[in-house]
Design an enzyme around this catalytic site. Structure first.
Site, PDB file in Angstrom:
ATOM      1  N   ASN A 105     -62.209 -29.333  11.871  1.00  0.00           N
ATOM      2  CA  ASN A 105     -61.465 -28.093  12.092  1.00  0.00           C
ATOM      3  C   ASN A 105     -62.485 -26.989  12.367  1.00  0.00           C
ATOM      4  OD1 ASN A 105     -59.918 -25.815  12.024  1.00  0.00           O
ATOM      5  ND2 ASN A 105     -59.308 -25.986   9.875  1.00  0.00           N
ATOM      6  N   LYS A 155     -61.964 -24.022  13.217  1.00  0.00           N
ATOM      7  CA  LYS A 155     -61.477 -22.671  12.866  1.00  0.00           C
ATOM      8  C   LYS A 155     -61.781 -21.719  14.031  1.00  0.00           C
ATOM      9  CE  LYS A 155     -61.858 -23.955   8.083  1.00  0.00           C
ATOM     10  NZ  LYS A 155     -62.049 -23.574   6.679  1.00  0.00           N
ATOM     11  N   HIS A 182     -52.368 -24.818   7.184  1.00  0.00           N
ATOM     12  CA  HIS A 182     -53.697 -24.630   6.583  1.00  0.00           C
ATOM     13  C   HIS A 182     -53.628 -23.418   5.640  1.00  0.00           C
ATOM     14  CE1 HIS A 182     -57.950 -23.788   6.111  1.00  0.00           C
ATOM     15  NE2 HIS A 182     -58.171 -25.023   6.535  1.00  0.00           N
ATOM     16  N   GLU A 227     -55.569 -21.067   5.149  1.00  0.00           N
ATOM     17  CA  GLU A 227     -55.930 -19.777   5.761  1.00  0.00           C
ATOM     18  C   GLU A 227     -54.733 -19.199   6.501  1.00  0.00           C
ATOM     19  OE1 GLU A 227     -59.450 -21.198   7.744  1.00  0.00           O
ATOM     20  OE2 GLU A 227     -60.409 -21.430   5.784  1.00  0.00           O
ATOM     21  N   GLU A 275     -56.282 -29.913   0.524  1.00  0.00           N
ATOM     22  CA  GLU A 275     -57.425 -28.999   0.573  1.00  0.00           C
ATOM     23  C   GLU A 275     -57.282 -27.975  -0.544  1.00  0.00           C
ATOM     24  OE1 GLU A 275     -59.236 -28.939   4.838  1.00  0.00           O
ATOM     25  OE2 GLU A 275     -57.719 -27.390   4.699  1.00  0.00           O
ATOM     26  N   GLY A 335     -64.985 -23.874   2.126  1.00  0.00           N
ATOM     27  CA  GLY A 335     -66.066 -22.979   2.545  1.00  0.00           C
ATOM     28  C   GLY A 335     -66.891 -22.433   1.397  1.00  0.00           C
ATOM     29  N   SER A 356     -65.335 -28.388   1.746  1.00  0.00           N
ATOM     30  CA  SER A 356     -66.783 -28.572   1.587  1.00  0.00           C
ATOM     31  C   SER A 356     -67.210 -30.034   1.688  1.00  0.00           C
ATOM     32  CB  SER A 356     -67.266 -27.959   0.267  1.00  0.00           C
ATOM     33  OG  SER A 356     -66.995 -26.572   0.236  1.00  0.00           O
TER      34      SER A 356
HETATM   35  P1  13P Z   1     -65.024 -26.462   4.813  1.00  0.00           P
HETATM   36  O1  13P Z   1     -65.342 -27.901   5.100  1.00  0.00           O
HETATM   37  O2  13P Z   1     -65.875 -25.486   5.573  1.00  0.00           O
HETATM   38  O3  13P Z   1     -64.978 -26.193   3.331  1.00  0.00           O
HETATM   39  O4  13P Z   1     -63.530 -26.202   5.356  1.00  0.00           O
HETATM   40  C1  13P Z   1     -62.522 -27.066   4.972  1.00  0.00           C
HETATM   41  C2  13P Z   1     -61.307 -26.754   5.761  1.00  0.00           C
HETATM   42  O5  13P Z   1     -60.674 -25.753   5.564  1.00  0.00           O
HETATM   43  C3  13P Z   1     -60.912 -27.727   6.801  1.00  0.00           C
HETATM   44  O6  13P Z   1     -59.635 -27.453   7.271  1.00  0.00           O
END
Ligand code: 13P
Length: 244
Positions: A7, A9, A93, A95, A161, A167, A206
Protein backbone atom coordinates in the site's frame (compact mmCIF):
# COMPACT_ATOMS: atom_id res chain seq x y z
CA UNK A 1 -2.60 -19.03 -0.78
CA UNK A 2 -0.42 -16.29 0.66
CA UNK A 3 -0.67 -12.60 -0.17
CA UNK A 4 1.79 -9.71 -0.13
CA UNK A 5 0.19 -6.38 -0.95
CA UNK A 6 2.01 -3.05 -0.98
CA UNK A 7 0.00 0.00 0.00
CA UNK A 8 1.91 2.99 -1.28
CA UNK A 9 -0.54 5.44 0.34
CA UNK A 10 0.08 9.03 -0.95
CA UNK A 11 3.66 8.40 -2.02
CA UNK A 12 5.75 8.34 -5.23
CA UNK A 13 5.67 10.50 -8.35
CA UNK A 14 5.56 8.82 -11.75
CA UNK A 15 9.35 8.95 -12.21
CA UNK A 16 9.85 7.42 -8.75
CA UNK A 17 7.27 4.73 -9.50
CA UNK A 18 9.06 3.88 -12.76
CA UNK A 19 12.35 3.51 -10.88
CA UNK A 20 10.63 1.32 -8.26
CA UNK A 21 9.16 -0.96 -10.93
CA UNK A 22 12.47 -1.34 -12.73
CA UNK A 23 14.34 -2.38 -9.57
CA UNK A 24 11.50 -4.48 -8.19
CA UNK A 25 11.00 -6.39 -11.42
CA UNK A 26 14.73 -7.09 -11.62
CA UNK A 27 14.57 -8.80 -8.22
CA UNK A 28 11.01 -10.18 -8.09
CA UNK A 29 10.71 -13.91 -8.55
CA UNK A 30 7.06 -14.95 -8.92
CA UNK A 31 6.28 -17.74 -6.46
CA UNK A 32 3.41 -20.14 -7.03
CA UNK A 33 0.80 -19.80 -4.31
CA UNK A 34 1.82 -16.23 -3.45
CA UNK A 35 -0.41 -13.42 -4.71
CA UNK A 36 1.47 -10.15 -5.05
CA UNK A 37 -0.20 -6.76 -5.43
CA UNK A 38 0.65 -3.09 -5.41
CA UNK A 39 -1.77 -0.27 -4.56
CA UNK A 40 -0.39 2.99 -5.98
CA UNK A 41 -2.12 6.39 -5.82
CA UNK A 42 -4.77 7.02 -8.50
CA UNK A 43 -2.70 9.09 -11.00
CA UNK A 44 -0.11 6.35 -11.47
CA UNK A 45 -2.42 3.32 -11.34
CA UNK A 46 -2.31 2.57 -15.05
CA UNK A 47 1.43 3.20 -15.32
CA UNK A 48 2.29 0.81 -12.48
CA UNK A 49 -0.27 -1.78 -13.60
CA UNK A 50 1.15 -1.81 -17.13
CA UNK A 51 4.70 -2.12 -15.79
CA UNK A 52 4.15 -5.04 -13.41
CA UNK A 53 1.30 -7.04 -14.98
CA UNK A 54 3.54 -9.26 -17.10
CA UNK A 55 5.14 -10.63 -13.94
CA UNK A 56 1.77 -11.50 -12.44
CA UNK A 57 1.59 -8.60 -9.98
CA UNK A 58 -1.96 -7.46 -9.37
CA UNK A 59 -2.98 -3.82 -9.34
CA UNK A 60 -5.00 -2.57 -6.37
CA UNK A 61 -6.53 0.84 -5.67
CA UNK A 62 -6.55 2.39 -2.21
CA UNK A 63 -10.21 3.44 -2.23
CA UNK A 64 -13.17 3.68 -4.57
CA UNK A 65 -16.62 5.28 -4.64
CA UNK A 66 -19.74 3.12 -4.61
CA UNK A 67 -21.56 4.95 -7.42
CA UNK A 68 -20.50 4.04 -10.96
CA UNK A 69 -20.46 7.68 -12.14
CA UNK A 70 -21.93 11.08 -11.49
CA UNK A 71 -21.50 14.36 -9.62
CA UNK A 72 -19.03 13.26 -6.92
CA UNK A 73 -16.18 15.73 -7.26
CA UNK A 74 -12.86 14.30 -6.19
CA UNK A 75 -14.01 10.67 -6.16
CA UNK A 76 -13.09 7.73 -8.39
CA UNK A 77 -15.61 4.98 -9.18
CA UNK A 78 -15.08 1.22 -9.10
CA UNK A 79 -15.91 1.23 -12.82
CA UNK A 80 -13.03 3.63 -13.41
CA UNK A 81 -10.71 1.51 -11.28
CA UNK A 82 -11.57 -1.56 -13.31
CA UNK A 83 -11.05 0.47 -16.48
CA UNK A 84 -7.59 1.48 -15.21
CA UNK A 85 -6.65 -2.17 -14.86
CA UNK A 86 -7.27 -2.79 -11.15
CA UNK A 87 -7.93 -6.29 -9.89
CA UNK A 88 -8.81 -5.19 -6.38
CA UNK A 89 -9.39 -2.28 -4.05
CA UNK A 90 -8.38 -1.62 -0.45
CA UNK A 91 -11.46 -0.57 1.52
CA UNK A 92 -11.89 0.77 5.05
CA UNK A 93 -8.22 1.48 5.73
CA UNK A 94 -7.95 3.08 9.17
CA UNK A 95 -6.54 6.25 7.62
CA UNK A 96 -9.73 6.57 5.58
CA UNK A 97 -11.87 5.84 8.61
CA UNK A 98 -10.00 8.27 10.88
CA UNK A 99 -9.00 11.10 8.54
CA UNK A 100 -11.84 11.02 6.01
CA UNK A 101 -14.81 9.86 8.07
CA UNK A 102 -15.35 6.57 6.23
CA UNK A 103 -18.28 4.78 7.87
CA UNK A 104 -19.32 1.14 8.03
CA UNK A 105 -22.51 2.11 6.17
CA UNK A 106 -20.44 3.50 3.28
CA UNK A 107 -18.28 0.37 3.33
CA UNK A 108 -21.29 -1.90 2.80
CA UNK A 109 -21.99 -0.04 -0.45
CA UNK A 110 -18.32 0.00 -1.45
CA UNK A 111 -17.83 -3.75 -0.95
CA UNK A 112 -20.93 -4.45 -3.04
CA UNK A 113 -19.88 -2.00 -5.76
CA UNK A 114 -16.36 -3.44 -5.91
CA UNK A 115 -17.74 -6.92 -6.48
CA UNK A 116 -20.15 -5.64 -9.14
CA UNK A 117 -17.13 -4.37 -11.07
CA UNK A 118 -15.14 -7.56 -10.53
CA UNK A 119 -12.75 -5.91 -8.11
CA UNK A 120 -11.57 -7.91 -5.12
CA UNK A 121 -12.40 -5.96 -1.93
CA UNK A 122 -9.55 -5.98 0.61
CA UNK A 123 -11.36 -4.89 3.77
CA UNK A 124 -9.20 -3.44 6.55
CA UNK A 125 -10.18 -3.70 10.20
CA UNK A 126 -8.33 -2.72 13.34
CA UNK A 127 -8.57 -1.14 16.77
CA UNK A 128 -6.98 2.04 18.10
CA UNK A 129 -4.63 1.99 21.06
CA UNK A 130 -7.34 3.51 23.27
CA UNK A 131 -9.79 0.80 22.23
CA UNK A 132 -7.24 -1.94 22.93
CA UNK A 133 -6.31 -0.50 26.31
CA UNK A 134 -9.98 -0.24 27.26
CA UNK A 135 -10.45 -3.93 26.41
CA UNK A 136 -12.69 -3.35 23.39
CA UNK A 137 -10.51 -4.85 20.66
CA UNK A 138 -12.70 -7.82 19.73
CA UNK A 139 -15.89 -5.81 20.10
CA UNK A 140 -14.60 -3.17 17.67
CA UNK A 141 -13.44 -5.79 15.18
CA UNK A 142 -16.73 -7.64 15.45
CA UNK A 143 -18.54 -4.41 14.68
CA UNK A 144 -16.33 -3.61 11.68
CA UNK A 145 -16.79 -7.15 10.32
CA UNK A 146 -20.55 -7.14 10.87
CA UNK A 147 -20.95 -5.21 7.60
CA UNK A 148 -20.40 -8.58 5.93
CA UNK A 149 -23.87 -9.60 7.06
CA UNK A 150 -25.18 -6.84 4.78
CA UNK A 151 -22.83 -7.21 1.83
CA UNK A 152 -23.81 -10.83 1.26
CA UNK A 153 -21.39 -13.47 0.00
CA UNK A 154 -18.67 -12.79 -2.54
CA UNK A 155 -14.93 -12.65 -2.98
CA UNK A 156 -13.14 -10.97 -0.10
CA UNK A 157 -9.76 -10.51 1.51
CA UNK A 158 -9.45 -9.10 5.02
CA UNK A 159 -6.49 -7.27 6.58
CA UNK A 160 -6.08 -6.87 10.33
CA UNK A 161 -4.21 -3.64 10.90
CA UNK A 162 -3.98 -2.51 14.52
CA UNK A 163 -4.09 1.28 14.15
CA UNK A 164 -1.37 1.73 16.77
CA UNK A 165 1.03 -0.47 14.77
CA UNK A 166 0.72 1.46 11.49
CA UNK A 167 3.80 3.47 10.58
CA UNK A 168 4.99 3.41 14.19
CA UNK A 169 7.53 0.59 14.10
CA UNK A 170 5.40 -1.08 16.79
CA UNK A 171 4.13 -4.50 15.93
CA UNK A 172 1.45 -6.48 17.68
CA UNK A 173 2.85 -9.41 19.65
CA UNK A 174 2.38 -12.88 18.21
CA UNK A 175 -0.22 -13.73 20.87
CA UNK A 176 -2.26 -10.63 20.05
CA UNK A 177 -2.15 -11.37 16.32
CA UNK A 178 -3.07 -15.02 16.92
CA UNK A 179 -6.06 -14.09 19.07
CA UNK A 180 -7.39 -11.50 16.63
CA UNK A 181 -6.89 -13.57 13.48
CA UNK A 182 -8.68 -16.54 15.07
CA UNK A 183 -11.50 -14.20 16.08
CA UNK A 184 -11.76 -12.78 12.56
CA UNK A 185 -12.00 -16.32 11.20
CA UNK A 186 -14.93 -17.14 13.50
CA UNK A 187 -16.67 -13.95 12.38
CA UNK A 188 -16.07 -14.76 8.71
CA UNK A 189 -17.49 -18.24 9.26
CA UNK A 190 -20.51 -16.60 10.84
CA UNK A 191 -21.13 -14.26 7.90
CA UNK A 192 -19.86 -16.24 4.92
CA UNK A 193 -19.68 -19.76 3.58
CA UNK A 194 -16.00 -20.72 3.82
CA UNK A 195 -16.27 -23.19 0.94
CA UNK A 196 -17.49 -20.71 -1.63
CA UNK A 197 -15.04 -17.89 -1.05
CA UNK A 198 -11.91 -18.76 0.91
CA UNK A 199 -10.95 -15.51 2.64
CA UNK A 200 -7.26 -14.92 3.41
CA UNK A 201 -6.60 -12.77 6.47
CA UNK A 202 -3.58 -10.51 6.09
CA UNK A 203 -1.71 -8.70 8.84
CA UNK A 204 -0.65 -5.06 8.46
CA UNK A 205 1.31 -2.66 10.63
CA UNK A 206 5.08 -2.10 10.43
CA UNK A 207 5.66 -5.33 8.49
CA UNK A 208 9.31 -5.70 7.41
CA UNK A 209 11.46 -8.55 6.10
CA UNK A 210 12.77 -8.88 9.67
CA UNK A 211 9.43 -9.61 11.31
CA UNK A 212 7.52 -11.18 8.41
CA UNK A 213 8.68 -14.81 8.94
CA UNK A 214 7.49 -14.74 12.55
CA UNK A 215 4.14 -13.30 11.49
CA UNK A 216 3.69 -15.94 8.78
CA UNK A 217 4.17 -18.65 11.41
CA UNK A 218 1.03 -17.50 13.21
CA UNK A 219 -2.08 -19.55 12.33
CA UNK A 220 -4.51 -17.69 10.06
CA UNK A 221 -1.92 -15.10 8.99
CA UNK A 222 -2.05 -15.44 5.20
CA UNK A 223 0.32 -12.60 4.38
CA UNK A 224 0.92 -8.91 4.78
CA UNK A 225 -0.53 -5.55 3.84
CA UNK A 226 2.63 -3.49 3.79
CA UNK A 227 3.02 0.28 3.92
CA UNK A 228 6.50 1.75 4.43
CA UNK A 229 8.49 -1.35 3.46
CA UNK A 230 6.56 -1.64 0.17
CA UNK A 231 8.14 1.62 -1.03
CA UNK A 232 11.55 -0.05 -1.05
CA UNK A 233 11.68 -2.36 -4.09
CA UNK A 234 14.33 -4.63 -2.56
CA UNK A 235 12.44 -5.02 0.71
CA UNK A 236 9.20 -5.64 -1.16
CA UNK A 237 10.82 -8.32 -3.33
CA UNK A 238 12.28 -9.86 -0.17
CA UNK A 239 8.83 -9.96 1.48
CA UNK A 240 7.48 -11.85 -1.53
CA UNK A 241 10.36 -14.32 -1.30
CA UNK A 242 9.72 -14.85 2.42
CA UNK A 243 6.05 -15.63 1.73
CA UNK A 244 6.97 -18.40 -0.66
P1 13P B 1 3.19 0.45 7.61
O1 13P B 1 3.66 -0.87 7.06
O2 13P B 1 3.95 1.64 7.11
O3 13P B 1 3.07 0.40 9.12
O4 13P B 1 1.69 0.66 7.07
C1 13P B 1 0.76 -0.36 7.22
C2 13P B 1 -0.46 -0.01 6.46
O5 13P B 1 -1.20 0.86 6.82
C3 13P B 1 -0.72 -0.78 5.22
O6 13P B 1 -2.01 -0.55 4.76
Amino acid sequence: MRCVIGNWKMNLLSTEAAAFCETFLAHHVPVSGVAVGIAPPFPILRQVGDAVRAKGVRLFAQNGHAEPKGAYTGEVSMAQLQDAGCAGVILGHSERRQLFGETDAALVKKVKAAREWNLLPLLCVGETLAEREAGYTLEILGQQLSILAETGPGPLWVAYEPVWAIGTGLRAEAGQVREVHAFIRTKLDQFMDRGDYPVPILYGGSVTPDNFPELLDIPEVAGGLVGGASLDPLKFAELVKLAG
